[in-house]
Design a protein around this motif. Sequence first.
Motif, PDB file in Angstrom:
ATOM      1  N   TRP A   1      32.782  61.987   4.562  1.00 51.11           N
ATOM      2  CA  TRP A   1      32.162  62.350   3.272  1.00 51.11           C
ATOM      3  C   TRP A   1      32.855  62.418   2.158  1.00 51.11           C
ATOM      4  O   TRP A   1      31.924  62.767   0.983  1.00 51.11           O
ATOM      5  CB  TRP A   1      30.838  63.598   3.621  1.00 51.11           C
ATOM      6  N   LYS A   2      34.083  62.617   2.051  1.00 51.44           N
ATOM      7  CA  LYS A   2      34.853  62.621   0.831  1.00 51.44           C
ATOM      8  C   LYS A   2      35.413  61.351   0.419  1.00 51.44           C
ATOM      9  O   LYS A   2      36.309  61.449  -0.464  1.00 51.44           O
ATOM     10  CB  LYS A   2      36.013  63.616   1.145  1.00 51.44           C
TER      11      LYS A   2
ATOM     12  N   SER B   1      18.889  68.231   6.678  1.00 47.06           N
ATOM     13  CA  SER B   1      17.871  68.973   6.346  1.00 47.06           C
ATOM     14  C   SER B   1      16.749  68.139   6.749  1.00 47.06           C
ATOM     15  O   SER B   1      15.648  68.705   7.482  1.00 47.06           O
ATOM     16  CB  SER B   1      17.750  69.471   5.157  1.00 47.06           C
ATOM     17  N   ASN B   2      16.360  66.918   6.372  1.00 50.29           N
ATOM     18  CA  ASN B   2      15.472  66.209   6.608  1.00 50.29           C
ATOM     19  C   ASN B   2      15.085  65.679   7.906  1.00 50.29           C
ATOM     20  O   ASN B   2      13.845  65.998   8.479  1.00 50.29           O
ATOM     21  CB  ASN B   2      15.543  64.748   5.867  1.00 50.29           C
TER      22      ASN B   2
ATOM     23  N   ASN C   1      28.861  61.560   0.332  1.00 50.88           N
ATOM     24  CA  ASN C   1      29.214  63.218  -0.292  1.00 50.88           C
ATOM     25  C   ASN C   1      28.649  64.196   0.641  1.00 50.88           C
ATOM     26  O   ASN C   1      27.821  63.742   1.403  1.00 50.88           O
ATOM     27  CB  ASN C   1      28.864  63.250  -1.819  1.00 50.88           C
ATOM     28  N   ILE C   2      28.752  65.370   0.494  1.00 47.59           N
ATOM     29  CA  ILE C   2      28.375  66.581   1.440  1.00 47.59           C
ATOM     30  C   ILE C   2      27.015  66.752   0.968  1.00 47.59           C
ATOM     31  O   ILE C   2      26.175  67.092   2.008  1.00 47.59           O
ATOM     32  CB  ILE C   2      29.350  67.669   1.182  1.00 47.59           C
ATOM     33  N   GLU C   3      26.684  66.468  -0.131  1.00 47.53           N
ATOM     34  CA  GLU C   3      25.284  66.496  -0.418  1.00 47.53           C
ATOM     35  C   GLU C   3      24.448  65.729   0.188  1.00 47.53           C
ATOM     36  O   GLU C   3      23.289  66.245   0.641  1.00 47.53           O
ATOM     37  CB  GLU C   3      25.006  66.582  -2.006  1.00 47.53           C
ATOM     38  N   LEU C   4      24.891  64.516   0.297  1.00 46.58           N
ATOM     39  CA  LEU C   4      23.992  63.478   1.083  1.00 46.58           C
ATOM     40  C   LEU C   4      24.053  63.849   2.568  1.00 46.58           C
ATOM     41  O   LEU C   4      22.869  63.872   3.092  1.00 46.58           O
ATOM     42  CB  LEU C   4      24.425  62.119   0.673  1.00 46.58           C
ATOM     43  N   LYS C   5      24.931  64.293   3.063  1.00 47.91           N
ATOM     44  CA  LYS C   5      25.025  64.715   4.628  1.00 47.91           C
ATOM     45  C   LYS C   5      23.925  65.887   4.617  1.00 47.91           C
ATOM     46  O   LYS C   5      23.201  65.797   5.634  1.00 47.91           O
ATOM     47  CB  LYS C   5      26.397  65.175   4.859  1.00 47.91           C
ATOM     48  N   ASN C   6      24.066  66.874   3.870  1.00 51.08           N
ATOM     49  CA  ASN C   6      23.236  68.138   3.889  1.00 51.08           C
ATOM     50  C   ASN C   6      21.687  67.700   3.773  1.00 51.08           C
ATOM     51  O   ASN C   6      20.838  68.090   4.339  1.00 51.08           O
ATOM     52  CB  ASN C   6      23.456  69.247   2.803  1.00 51.08           C
ATOM     53  N   LYS C   7      21.600  66.563   3.342  1.00 49.90           N
ATOM     54  CA  LYS C   7      20.018  66.079   2.860  1.00 49.90           C
ATOM     55  C   LYS C   7      19.608  65.486   4.085  1.00 49.90           C
ATOM     56  O   LYS C   7      18.417  65.722   4.722  1.00 49.90           O
ATOM     57  CB  LYS C   7      19.924  65.233   1.576  1.00 49.90           C
TER      58      LYS C   7
END
Length: 218
Positions: free
Chosen positions: A138-139, A120-121, A111-117
Amino acid sequence: MNKVLKVLLIIVSTTVILTGITYASIKIYQKIKGQATMTPIYTSKISTIDTNKVWVGTFNLVWNDFMNEVVGREIIFEDGDSELANELNKQTFTSKELSENSYFKIHGNANIELKNKIESNIKQKFNLDSRILDKIDWKNENAYVLYAILKKEFNYLEEFQRLEDGTFGSSDENVKYFGIIPHVIDEARKNIGVLFYNSEEDFAIKLKTREGDEVYLF
């Protein structure tokens, strides 16, 4: 059969090693694609390997997490027995063998949240971007992502001299070389420790670094 094994596994494993050896290695590897094997496990003795192999150890670490935290047992593929999975399930390589400062790993539903995480990391920890993330869907609700990246930087005790450019092995690509000129007194000799030398085809050395790491070349 555990239901989690029925999802699509998306595996991303990246290695970034910053040292003078890297440039030549990358250029050569670009020329020998199809002739070198990328492997997430290493169980053979060095003396039995007769092909080019690139071992990506961080994949073992994220596999361990997926196996222990999500599946809860050995991973078995639905389409039959897998030698690769069987070896990875043994968990012979763990985070105890690698400094936490050198890698980042994560797993989760796509999902997009995991991609952003992830973005960021790795930006915060290594100041890196990962364009490969844009190639993942990611969808896809049926997808599960295992992501690992290794970054290691080596700084030698003394600077090596630049040597003449040349080819390596069967590649016709000119690459940059550094090293020590024979019979010349050079501070860079402090960088090298000879483990054994039987012949030009049978020897091993270690390269010493300011960080205290040792790079072994067989």
